[in-house]
Design a protein around this motif. Sequence first.
Motif, PDB file in Angstrom:
ATOM      1  N   ASP A 189       0.878  -1.161   0.000  1.00  0.00           N
ATOM      2  CA  ASP A 189       0.000   0.000   0.000  1.00  0.00           C
ATOM      3  C   ASP A 189       0.921   1.217   0.000  1.00  0.00           C
ATOM      4  OD1 ASP A 189      -2.777   1.286   0.616  1.00  0.00           O
ATOM      5  OD2 ASP A 189      -1.399   2.138   2.104  1.00  0.00           O
ATOM      6  N   VAL A 190       0.888   2.002  -1.067  1.00  0.00           N
ATOM      7  CA  VAL A 190       1.846   3.088  -1.245  1.00  0.00           C
ATOM      8  C   VAL A 190       1.719   4.142  -0.152  1.00  0.00           C
ATOM      9  CG1 VAL A 190       2.590   4.940  -2.801  1.00  0.00           C
ATOM     10  CG2 VAL A 190       2.001   2.682  -3.717  1.00  0.00           C
ATOM     11  N   GLU A 191       0.507   4.500   0.223  1.00  0.00           N
ATOM     12  CA  GLU A 191       0.293   5.560   1.211  1.00  0.00           C
ATOM     13  C   GLU A 191       0.878   5.207   2.575  1.00  0.00           C
ATOM     14  OE1 GLU A 191      -3.326   7.938   3.461  1.00  0.00           O
ATOM     15  OE2 GLU A 191      -3.776   6.713   1.716  1.00  0.00           O
ATOM     16  N   THR A 192       0.636   3.975   3.043  1.00  0.00           N
ATOM     17  CA  THR A 192       1.067   3.590   4.387  1.00  0.00           C
ATOM     18  C   THR A 192       2.421   2.892   4.401  1.00  0.00           C
ATOM     19  OG1 THR A 192      -0.021   1.440   4.261  1.00  0.00           O
ATOM     20  CG2 THR A 192      -1.323   3.290   5.156  1.00  0.00           C
ATOM     21  N   GLY A 193       2.813   2.318   3.266  1.00  0.00           N
ATOM     22  CA  GLY A 193       4.046   1.542   3.225  1.00  0.00           C
ATOM     23  C   GLY A 193       3.879   0.122   3.734  1.00  0.00           C
ATOM     24  N   VAL A 194       2.653  -0.258   4.102  1.00  0.00           N
ATOM     25  CA  VAL A 194       2.390  -1.607   4.598  1.00  0.00           C
ATOM     26  C   VAL A 194       2.556  -2.587   3.437  1.00  0.00           C
ATOM     27  CG1 VAL A 194       0.617  -3.154   5.537  1.00  0.00           C
ATOM     28  CG2 VAL A 194       0.851  -0.829   6.426  1.00  0.00           C
ATOM     29  N   THR A 195       3.297  -3.669   3.686  1.00  0.00           N
ATOM     30  CA  THR A 195       3.565  -4.670   2.662  1.00  0.00           C
ATOM     31  C   THR A 195       3.233  -6.058   3.188  1.00  0.00           C
ATOM     32  OG1 THR A 195       5.357  -3.331   1.751  1.00  0.00           O
ATOM     33  CG2 THR A 195       5.372  -5.666   1.189  1.00  0.00           C
ATOM     34  N   THR A 196       2.603  -6.866   2.342  1.00  0.00           N
ATOM     35  CA  THR A 196       2.313  -8.254   2.685  1.00  0.00           C
ATOM     36  C   THR A 196       2.625  -9.115   1.470  1.00  0.00           C
ATOM     37  OG1 THR A 196      -0.002  -8.171   1.970  1.00  0.00           O
ATOM     38  CG2 THR A 196       0.440  -7.645   4.278  1.00  0.00           C
ATOM     39  N   GLN A 197       2.487 -10.415   1.645  1.00  0.00           N
ATOM     40  CA  GLN A 197       2.659 -11.322   0.509  1.00  0.00           C
ATOM     41  C   GLN A 197       1.721 -12.495   0.655  1.00  0.00           C
ATOM     42  OE1 GLN A 197       6.811 -12.357   0.810  1.00  0.00           O
ATOM     43  NE2 GLN A 197       6.331 -14.300   1.786  1.00  0.00           N
ATOM     44  N   GLY A 198       1.469 -13.172  -0.460  1.00  0.00           N
ATOM     45  CA  GLY A 198       0.613 -14.340  -0.451  1.00  0.00           C
ATOM     46  C   GLY A 198       0.954 -15.258  -1.595  1.00  0.00           C
ATOM     47  N   GLU A 199       0.476 -16.484  -1.519  1.00  0.00           N
ATOM     48  CA  GLU A 199       0.737 -17.458  -2.574  1.00  0.00           C
ATOM     49  C   GLU A 199       0.023 -17.086  -3.870  1.00  0.00           C
ATOM     50  OE1 GLU A 199       0.081 -21.491  -1.398  1.00  0.00           O
ATOM     51  OE2 GLU A 199       1.323 -21.282   0.395  1.00  0.00           O
ATOM     52  N   THR A 200      -1.135 -16.411  -3.737  1.00  0.00           N
ATOM     53  CA  THR A 200      -1.867 -15.945  -4.915  1.00  0.00           C
ATOM     54  C   THR A 200      -2.075 -14.442  -4.792  1.00  0.00           C
ATOM     55  OG1 THR A 200      -4.072 -16.177  -3.924  1.00  0.00           O
ATOM     56  CG2 THR A 200      -3.140 -18.143  -5.009  1.00  0.00           C
ATOM     57  N   ARG A 201      -2.450 -13.819  -5.913  1.00  0.00           N
ATOM     58  CA  ARG A 201      -2.725 -12.380  -5.854  1.00  0.00           C
ATOM     59  C   ARG A 201      -3.886 -12.102  -4.904  1.00  0.00           C
ATOM     60  NH1 ARG A 201      -2.916 -10.178 -11.893  1.00  0.00           N
ATOM     61  NH2 ARG A 201      -4.829 -11.374 -11.774  1.00  0.00           N
ATOM     62  N   GLN A 202      -4.908 -12.950  -4.935  1.00  0.00           N
ATOM     63  CA  GLN A 202      -6.067 -12.765  -4.052  1.00  0.00           C
ATOM     64  C   GLN A 202      -5.653 -12.861  -2.585  1.00  0.00           C
ATOM     65  OE1 GLN A 202      -9.122 -11.841  -5.132  1.00  0.00           O
ATOM     66  NE2 GLN A 202      -9.709 -11.607  -2.998  1.00  0.00           N
ATOM     67  N   ASP A 203      -4.818 -13.850  -2.253  1.00  0.00           N
ATOM     68  CA  ASP A 203      -4.326 -13.981  -0.873  1.00  0.00           C
ATOM     69  C   ASP A 203      -3.585 -12.719  -0.451  1.00  0.00           C
ATOM     70  OD1 ASP A 203      -5.325 -16.556  -0.628  1.00  0.00           O
ATOM     71  OD2 ASP A 203      -3.383 -17.523  -1.016  1.00  0.00           O
ATOM     72  N   ALA A 204      -2.714 -12.224  -1.324  1.00  0.00           N
ATOM     73  CA  ALA A 204      -1.932 -11.032  -1.000  1.00  0.00           C
ATOM     74  C   ALA A 204      -2.841  -9.825  -0.784  1.00  0.00           C
ATOM     75  CB  ALA A 204      -0.912 -10.752  -2.104  1.00  0.00           C
ATOM     76  N   LEU A 205      -3.855  -9.664  -1.639  1.00  0.00           N
ATOM     77  CA  LEU A 205      -4.790  -8.547  -1.489  1.00  0.00           C
ATOM     78  C   LEU A 205      -5.572  -8.635  -0.178  1.00  0.00           C
ATOM     79  CD1 LEU A 205      -6.151  -8.314  -5.118  1.00  0.00           C
ATOM     80  CD2 LEU A 205      -5.025  -6.463  -3.874  1.00  0.00           C
ATOM     81  N   GLU A 206      -6.051  -9.838   0.156  1.00  0.00           N
ATOM     82  CA  GLU A 206      -6.818 -10.006   1.399  1.00  0.00           C
ATOM     83  C   GLU A 206      -5.942  -9.712   2.614  1.00  0.00           C
ATOM     84  OE1 GLU A 206      -8.483 -13.928   1.164  1.00  0.00           O
ATOM     85  OE2 GLU A 206      -9.844 -13.361  -0.466  1.00  0.00           O
ATOM     86  N   MET A 207      -4.701 -10.177   2.586  1.00  0.00           N
ATOM     87  CA  MET A 207      -3.804  -9.915   3.713  1.00  0.00           C
ATOM     88  C   MET A 207      -3.453  -8.430   3.805  1.00  0.00           C
ATOM     89  SD  MET A 207      -1.397 -13.241   4.127  1.00  0.00           S
ATOM     90  CE  MET A 207      -1.028 -13.601   2.431  1.00  0.00           C
TER      91      MET A 207
END
Length: 89
Positions: A28-46
């Motif tokens: 998230d560019v504004e906050t700098g919060v970064t996550t990862q996931g096995e799929t794009r959907q997983d990454a978005l939800e996290m």
Amino acid sequence: MASSTRDGDVHEDEIRMWREGDSWVITDVETGVTTQGETRQDALEMLDDAVAGYKGERGHEPTDEELRELGVDPEDNTTGDGELPEFMQ
């Protein structure tokens, strides 16, 4: 507010996503919060969950009623002044 480096326009809620090995990484560019996931959907939800936590939109101190529903007496739910258990030291 974040701006895109590609076209210079301001974009609210801008995210950046890319592959790293077998995972998708998303920021998230504004906050700098970064996550990862096995799929794009997983990454978005996290990311949604992590940004909500960052902004204080998740979690709260339980009310006495919520404690009672869980079988906890609110009078017994106090911050301990004793020594921490060994695994927490």
